[in-house]
Design an enzyme around this catalytic site. Sequence first.
Site, mmCIF file in Angstrom:
data_model
loop_
_atom_site.group_PDB
_atom_site.id
_atom_site.type_symbol
_atom_site.label_atom_id
_atom_site.label_comp_id
_atom_site.label_asym_id
_atom_site.label_seq_id
_atom_site.Cartn_x
_atom_site.Cartn_y
_atom_site.Cartn_z
ATOM 1 N N CYS B 88 0.834 -1.198 0.000
ATOM 2 C CA CYS B 88 0.000 0.000 0.000
ATOM 3 C C CYS B 88 0.878 1.260 0.000
ATOM 4 O O CYS B 88 1.540 1.525 -0.986
ATOM 5 C CB CYS B 88 -0.971 -0.053 1.177
ATOM 6 S SG CYS B 88 -2.385 1.028 0.983
ATOM 7 N N HIS B 205 -3.566 -5.821 0.971
ATOM 8 C CA HIS B 205 -2.919 -6.049 2.265
ATOM 9 C C HIS B 205 -2.889 -7.525 2.660
ATOM 10 O O HIS B 205 -3.809 -7.991 3.341
ATOM 11 C CB HIS B 205 -3.674 -5.277 3.350
ATOM 12 C CG HIS B 205 -3.493 -3.800 3.286
ATOM 13 N ND1 HIS B 205 -2.450 -3.144 3.906
ATOM 14 C CD2 HIS B 205 -4.212 -2.841 2.660
ATOM 15 C CE1 HIS B 205 -2.542 -1.843 3.681
ATOM 16 N NE2 HIS B 205 -3.601 -1.633 2.928
ATOM 17 N N GLU B 207 -1.167 -8.824 4.923
ATOM 18 C CA GLU B 207 -1.014 -8.929 6.385
ATOM 19 C C GLU B 207 -2.355 -8.837 7.117
ATOM 20 O O GLU B 207 -2.457 -9.180 8.285
ATOM 21 C CB GLU B 207 -0.026 -7.869 6.895
ATOM 22 C CG GLU B 207 -0.587 -6.465 7.110
ATOM 23 C CD GLU B 207 -0.776 -5.656 5.829
ATOM 24 O OE1 GLU B 207 -0.679 -6.210 4.726
ATOM 25 O OE2 GLU B 207 -1.053 -4.434 5.955
#
Lengths: 102, 231
Positions: B88, B205, B207
């Site tokens: 990002c 994302h 994560e």
Amino acid sequence: MKVKVYVSLRESVLDPQGQAICEALNRTGYDFVTDVRVSKVFELEINGEPKTLGTKSGIFKAEIYDAKKMKAIREQVEKFAGELLANPIIETFRIEEEEEDD
Amino acid sequence: MLKAAVVRFPGSNCDRDCFHVLQDVLGADTRFLWHKDHNKIKDLDLVVLPGGFSYGDYLRCGAIARFSPVMQEVIEFAERGGMVVGICNGFQILTEAQLLPGMLVRNRSLKFICKYINLRVENTKTQFTSKYNDGEVINIPIAHGEGNYTVEDDVWAEMQANSQVVFRYCSADGSVDAASNPNGSRDNVAGIVNKRGNVLGMMPHPERAAEPLMKTAHGYRFFESIKNVFA
């Protein structure tokens, strides 16, 4: 002295913000506007001299010194405009010097 | 064991998520780096630039972060072949630093988009994606206002020739079409690698979707692929 750096999106890059503004203008009756591109202006106040100018030693005449100083400032502004103020991948820039009234 | 670091800039906000996944879920030896840190990168295997709004996204996203002290060493680390991931805002920093080609500009819709999207894994030969299957569709979130990938035609041609596009936005059945492009990215690009293959940037994302607690855990194998390099 005052220097302005104008940063604009390259022609090839879509400007959705400009398009939205153009649509808003058209919607409110300003339908003679056919395109809007949003740019940025950086207004720089410049005092002193760039480090690249070196020392004042030597017997420069005032006008030679001033010319060297202006050259160094222009080179440095050109350099950082391309490194930081504009991203050359999507933007172009143009530098304008403002005359001092003194 | 994988030695990783997560860089924190003023305004980073996915730093703890990345740290958690690397340290607690993946079991990597993980530490934080501050944007002013010097000489703390040498013995690392992986540097992660997390999402957020570094330096308030002033000027352009990632433009100020690129000149931070730690980034000078991250650039050297990448040039020596060290693995660098930008997620990002991290991806935006990597393009500003010219470690990755192209640029991320304002979403076509001008809206900040935060939702789960489908991604097709386009290249599983990278060190970041070896645990995925070719053409596999994964479901992980995006959260960005400037994820519209833009690149010049000649660079784009070179990127395609080198299979540098790693993830593309797609529909649930894996078709890459205009309807599944959330932000206007060129050819639905969501993630890319550099030519050498050691630097990866992606807008989604992984994560945020890397353990069973989350809606999906499809991002886990991204981190597992990296761990596998140092197994």
